[in-house]
Design a protein around this motif. Structure first.
Motif, PDB file in Angstrom:
ATOM      1  N   SER A   1       0.834  -1.197   0.000  1.00  0.00           N
ATOM      2  CA  SER A   1       0.000   0.000   0.000  1.00  0.00           C
ATOM      3  C   SER A   1       0.872   1.251   0.000  1.00  0.00           C
ATOM      4  CB  SER A   1      -0.951  -0.004   1.196  1.00  0.00           C
ATOM      5  OG  SER A   1      -0.220   0.091   2.387  1.00  0.00           O
TER       6      SER A   1
ATOM      7  N   TYR B   1      -2.380   7.318   0.503  1.00  0.00           N
ATOM      8  CA  TYR B   1      -3.258   7.918  -0.514  1.00  0.00           C
ATOM      9  C   TYR B   1      -2.864   9.375  -0.764  1.00  0.00           C
ATOM     10  CZ  TYR B   1      -7.441   9.167  -3.127  1.00  0.00           C
ATOM     11  OH  TYR B   1      -8.307   9.605  -4.109  1.00  0.00           O
TER      12      TYR B   1
ATOM     13  N   SER C   1       0.055   9.405  -3.067  1.00  0.00           N
ATOM     14  CA  SER C   1      -0.134   8.771  -4.379  1.00  0.00           C
ATOM     15  C   SER C   1      -0.447   9.819  -5.437  1.00  0.00           C
ATOM     16  CB  SER C   1      -1.239   7.722  -4.306  1.00  0.00           C
ATOM     17  OG  SER C   1      -2.487   8.324  -4.094  1.00  0.00           O
TER      18      SER C   1
ATOM     19  N   VAL D   1      -3.479   6.771 -10.531  1.00  0.00           N
ATOM     20  CA  VAL D   1      -4.423   5.700 -10.228  1.00  0.00           C
ATOM     21  C   VAL D   1      -4.934   5.129 -11.547  1.00  0.00           C
ATOM     22  CG1 VAL D   1      -6.628   5.121  -9.136  1.00  0.00           C
ATOM     23  CG2 VAL D   1      -5.118   6.824  -8.070  1.00  0.00           C
TER      24      VAL D   1
ATOM     25  N   TYR E   1      -2.129   3.029  -7.300  1.00  0.00           N
ATOM     26  CA  TYR E   1      -3.300   2.187  -7.051  1.00  0.00           C
ATOM     27  C   TYR E   1      -3.887   1.773  -8.394  1.00  0.00           C
ATOM     28  CZ  TYR E   1      -3.360   3.769  -2.207  1.00  0.00           C
ATOM     29  OH  TYR E   1      -3.026   4.031  -0.912  1.00  0.00           O
TER      30      TYR E   1
ATOM     31  N   VAL F   1      -7.476   0.122  -9.428  1.00  0.00           N
ATOM     32  CA  VAL F   1      -8.776  -0.218  -8.878  1.00  0.00           C
ATOM     33  C   VAL F   1      -9.582  -0.997  -9.913  1.00  0.00           C
ATOM     34  CG1 VAL F   1     -10.887   0.695  -7.856  1.00  0.00           C
ATOM     35  CG2 VAL F   1      -8.711   1.887  -7.475  1.00  0.00           C
TER      36      VAL F   1
ATOM     37  N   CYS G   1      -0.340  -1.231  -5.682  1.00  0.00           N
ATOM     38  CA  CYS G   1      -1.433  -1.722  -4.850  1.00  0.00           C
ATOM     39  C   CYS G   1      -2.678  -1.910  -5.720  1.00  0.00           C
ATOM     40  CB  CYS G   1      -1.717  -0.729  -3.722  1.00  0.00           C
ATOM     41  SG  CYS G   1      -2.976  -1.307  -2.551  1.00  0.00           S
ATOM     42  N   ARG G   2      -3.072  -3.160  -5.881  1.00  0.00           N
ATOM     43  CA  ARG G   2      -4.266  -3.488  -6.660  1.00  0.00           C
ATOM     44  C   ARG G   2      -5.434  -3.624  -5.693  1.00  0.00           C
ATOM     45  NH1 ARG G   2      -1.557  -8.642  -9.285  1.00  0.00           N
ATOM     46  NH2 ARG G   2      -1.067  -8.773  -7.069  1.00  0.00           N
ATOM     47  N   VAL G   3      -6.529  -2.925  -6.006  1.00  0.00           N
ATOM     48  CA  VAL G   3      -7.674  -2.844  -5.116  1.00  0.00           C
ATOM     49  C   VAL G   3      -8.906  -3.390  -5.836  1.00  0.00           C
ATOM     50  CG1 VAL G   3      -9.120  -1.282  -3.748  1.00  0.00           C
ATOM     51  CG2 VAL G   3      -6.703  -0.739  -4.109  1.00  0.00           C
TER      52      VAL G   3
ATOM     53  N   ILE H   1      -9.625   3.769   0.747  1.00  0.00           N
ATOM     54  CA  ILE H   1      -8.269   4.140   0.282  1.00  0.00           C
ATOM     55  C   ILE H   1      -7.861   5.531   0.728  1.00  0.00           C
ATOM     56  CG2 ILE H   1      -8.210   2.494  -1.647  1.00  0.00           C
ATOM     57  CD1 ILE H   1      -8.684   4.838  -3.557  1.00  0.00           C
TER      58      ILE H   1
END
Length: 161
Positions: A16, A19, A22, A25, A100, A102, A123-125, A157
Protein backbone atom coordinates in the motif's frame (compact mmCIF):
# COMPACT_ATOMS: atom_id res chain seq x y z
CA UNK A 1 -2.93 -21.11 -17.25
CA UNK A 2 -1.14 -17.93 -18.38
CA UNK A 3 -2.76 -15.97 -15.58
CA UNK A 4 -1.63 -18.46 -12.94
CA UNK A 5 1.96 -18.21 -14.21
CA UNK A 6 1.79 -14.42 -14.03
CA UNK A 7 0.54 -14.57 -10.45
CA UNK A 8 3.50 -16.74 -9.47
CA UNK A 9 5.94 -14.35 -11.14
CA UNK A 10 6.98 -11.20 -9.26
CA UNK A 11 5.72 -8.15 -11.17
CA UNK A 12 7.38 -5.52 -9.04
CA UNK A 13 7.18 -4.02 -5.58
CA UNK A 14 3.71 -4.43 -4.13
CA UNK A 15 2.17 -2.87 -1.06
CA UNK A 16 0.00 0.00 0.00
CA UNK A 17 0.95 3.59 -0.64
CA UNK A 18 -0.25 6.57 1.36
CA UNK A 19 -3.26 7.92 -0.51
CA UNK A 20 -2.12 11.49 0.13
CA UNK A 21 1.27 10.74 -1.44
CA UNK A 22 -0.13 8.77 -4.38
CA UNK A 23 -0.22 10.49 -7.75
CA UNK A 24 -1.46 8.04 -10.37
CA UNK A 25 -4.42 5.70 -10.23
CA UNK A 26 -5.55 3.15 -12.77
CA UNK A 27 -9.19 2.12 -13.11
CA UNK A 28 -10.11 -1.17 -14.74
CA UNK A 29 -13.65 -2.36 -15.51
CA UNK A 30 -15.82 -4.36 -17.89
CA UNK A 31 -18.48 -2.51 -19.86
CA UNK A 32 -21.97 -3.60 -18.78
CA UNK A 33 -24.53 -0.82 -19.13
CA UNK A 34 -24.96 2.96 -19.13
CA UNK A 35 -25.62 3.03 -15.35
CA UNK A 36 -22.26 1.38 -14.57
CA UNK A 37 -20.54 3.74 -17.00
CA UNK A 38 -21.97 6.75 -15.13
CA UNK A 39 -20.91 5.33 -11.74
CA UNK A 40 -17.37 4.78 -13.03
CA UNK A 41 -17.22 8.35 -14.38
CA UNK A 42 -18.38 9.68 -10.99
CA UNK A 43 -15.67 7.62 -9.24
CA UNK A 44 -13.02 9.00 -11.62
CA UNK A 45 -14.20 12.55 -10.90
CA UNK A 46 -13.75 11.89 -7.15
CA UNK A 47 -10.20 10.67 -7.73
CA UNK A 48 -9.37 13.65 -9.94
CA UNK A 49 -10.89 15.99 -7.35
CA UNK A 50 -8.45 14.40 -4.87
CA UNK A 51 -5.61 15.47 -7.19
CA UNK A 52 -4.94 12.06 -8.75
CA UNK A 53 -4.00 11.47 -12.38
CA UNK A 54 -6.36 8.73 -13.58
CA UNK A 55 -6.00 6.34 -16.51
CA UNK A 56 -8.83 4.00 -17.42
CA UNK A 57 -8.98 0.69 -19.30
CA UNK A 58 -12.22 -1.07 -20.08
CA UNK A 59 -13.04 -4.45 -21.55
CA UNK A 60 -15.75 -4.30 -24.20
CA UNK A 61 -17.51 -7.64 -24.66
CA UNK A 62 -18.94 -8.41 -28.13
CA UNK A 63 -22.55 -7.95 -27.03
CA UNK A 64 -21.97 -4.63 -25.21
CA UNK A 65 -22.08 -1.03 -26.39
CA UNK A 66 -19.25 1.41 -25.72
CA UNK A 67 -20.68 4.60 -24.24
CA UNK A 68 -18.97 7.82 -25.39
CA UNK A 69 -15.66 6.11 -26.39
CA UNK A 70 -14.19 8.16 -23.54
CA UNK A 71 -11.81 5.47 -22.26
CA UNK A 72 -9.21 3.17 -23.77
CA UNK A 73 -10.60 -0.32 -24.25
CA UNK A 74 -9.80 -3.76 -25.56
CA UNK A 75 -12.03 -6.48 -26.98
CA UNK A 76 -11.90 -10.22 -27.61
CA UNK A 77 -10.27 -9.36 -30.95
CA UNK A 78 -7.24 -8.21 -28.93
CA UNK A 79 -6.70 -11.71 -27.52
CA UNK A 80 -4.57 -14.14 -29.51
CA UNK A 81 -5.53 -17.75 -30.15
CA UNK A 82 -3.15 -18.69 -27.31
CA UNK A 83 -4.82 -16.31 -24.85
CA UNK A 84 -2.24 -13.55 -24.99
CA UNK A 85 -3.39 -9.92 -24.89
CA UNK A 86 -2.24 -8.14 -28.07
CA UNK A 87 -3.78 -4.69 -27.54
CA UNK A 88 -1.03 -2.05 -27.35
CA UNK A 89 -3.23 0.09 -25.07
CA UNK A 90 -3.93 -2.79 -22.67
CA UNK A 91 -0.26 -3.81 -22.57
CA UNK A 92 0.83 -0.22 -21.89
CA UNK A 93 -1.81 0.04 -19.15
CA UNK A 94 -0.59 -3.19 -17.50
CA UNK A 95 3.01 -1.95 -17.65
CA UNK A 96 2.20 1.36 -15.91
CA UNK A 97 3.40 1.43 -12.27
CA UNK A 98 0.21 2.89 -10.79
CA UNK A 99 0.18 3.74 -7.10
CA UNK A 100 -3.30 2.19 -7.05
CA UNK A 101 -5.06 0.04 -9.63
CA UNK A 102 -8.78 -0.22 -8.88
CA UNK A 103 -10.82 -3.05 -10.39
CA UNK A 104 -14.53 -2.16 -10.46
CA UNK A 105 -16.24 -5.37 -11.56
CA UNK A 106 -18.45 -7.01 -8.97
CA UNK A 107 -17.72 -10.47 -10.41
CA UNK A 108 -14.34 -11.59 -11.76
CA UNK A 109 -13.83 -11.45 -15.52
CA UNK A 110 -11.01 -13.85 -16.58
CA UNK A 111 -9.61 -11.39 -19.16
CA UNK A 112 -9.51 -8.58 -16.62
CA UNK A 113 -7.97 -10.89 -14.02
CA UNK A 114 -5.21 -11.64 -16.52
CA UNK A 115 -4.58 -7.91 -16.95
CA UNK A 116 -4.52 -7.51 -13.15
CA UNK A 117 -1.97 -10.31 -12.90
CA UNK A 118 0.19 -8.58 -15.56
CA UNK A 119 -0.04 -5.23 -13.82
CA UNK A 120 2.98 -3.40 -12.40
CA UNK A 121 0.74 -1.45 -9.98
CA UNK A 122 1.98 -1.10 -6.42
CA UNK A 123 -1.43 -1.72 -4.85
CA UNK A 124 -4.27 -3.49 -6.66
CA UNK A 125 -7.67 -2.84 -5.12
CA UNK A 126 -10.92 -4.72 -5.72
CA UNK A 127 -13.94 -6.49 -4.33
CA UNK A 128 -13.34 -9.52 -2.16
CA UNK A 129 -14.39 -12.88 -3.58
CA UNK A 130 -13.06 -16.40 -3.42
CA UNK A 131 -9.70 -16.56 -5.18
CA UNK A 132 -9.25 -12.80 -4.99
CA UNK A 133 -6.26 -12.58 -2.62
CA UNK A 134 -3.84 -13.63 -5.35
CA UNK A 135 -4.88 -10.65 -7.44
CA UNK A 136 -5.21 -7.87 -4.87
CA UNK A 137 -3.17 -6.26 -2.13
CA UNK A 138 -6.28 -4.52 -0.77
CA UNK A 139 -9.80 -5.98 -0.90
CA UNK A 140 -13.11 -4.60 0.28
CA UNK A 141 -16.32 -6.34 1.14
CA UNK A 142 -19.13 -4.61 -0.68
CA UNK A 143 -22.59 -5.53 -1.85
CA UNK A 144 -22.91 -6.41 -5.49
CA UNK A 145 -23.73 -2.90 -6.74
CA UNK A 146 -20.98 -0.98 -8.51
CA UNK A 147 -22.01 2.27 -6.79
CA UNK A 148 -21.57 0.72 -3.35
CA UNK A 149 -18.27 -0.81 -4.47
CA UNK A 150 -16.86 2.53 -5.68
CA UNK A 151 -18.06 4.33 -2.54
CA UNK A 152 -16.54 1.66 -0.28
CA UNK A 153 -13.22 1.62 -2.13
CA UNK A 154 -12.93 5.41 -2.06
CA UNK A 155 -13.87 5.57 1.64
CA UNK A 156 -11.13 3.08 2.56
CA UNK A 157 -8.27 4.14 0.28
CA UNK A 158 -8.44 7.79 1.36
CA UNK A 159 -7.74 6.55 4.90
CA UNK A 160 -4.50 4.76 3.94
CA UNK A 161 -1.52 6.44 5.56
Amino acid sequence: MRTEKLLQKDNGARGSVSYAASRNVGVLFSVEDKAKHEVVKEFIRKLEHDGKQVKVMEYLAPDKQNFEFKFDFFTENDISFWGKITSANALKFADTPFDYLVYLDTEPNPLMMHLLAMSKAKCRVGRQWEGGPSYFEFMVQAPSSVKELTDTIHRYIIQLK
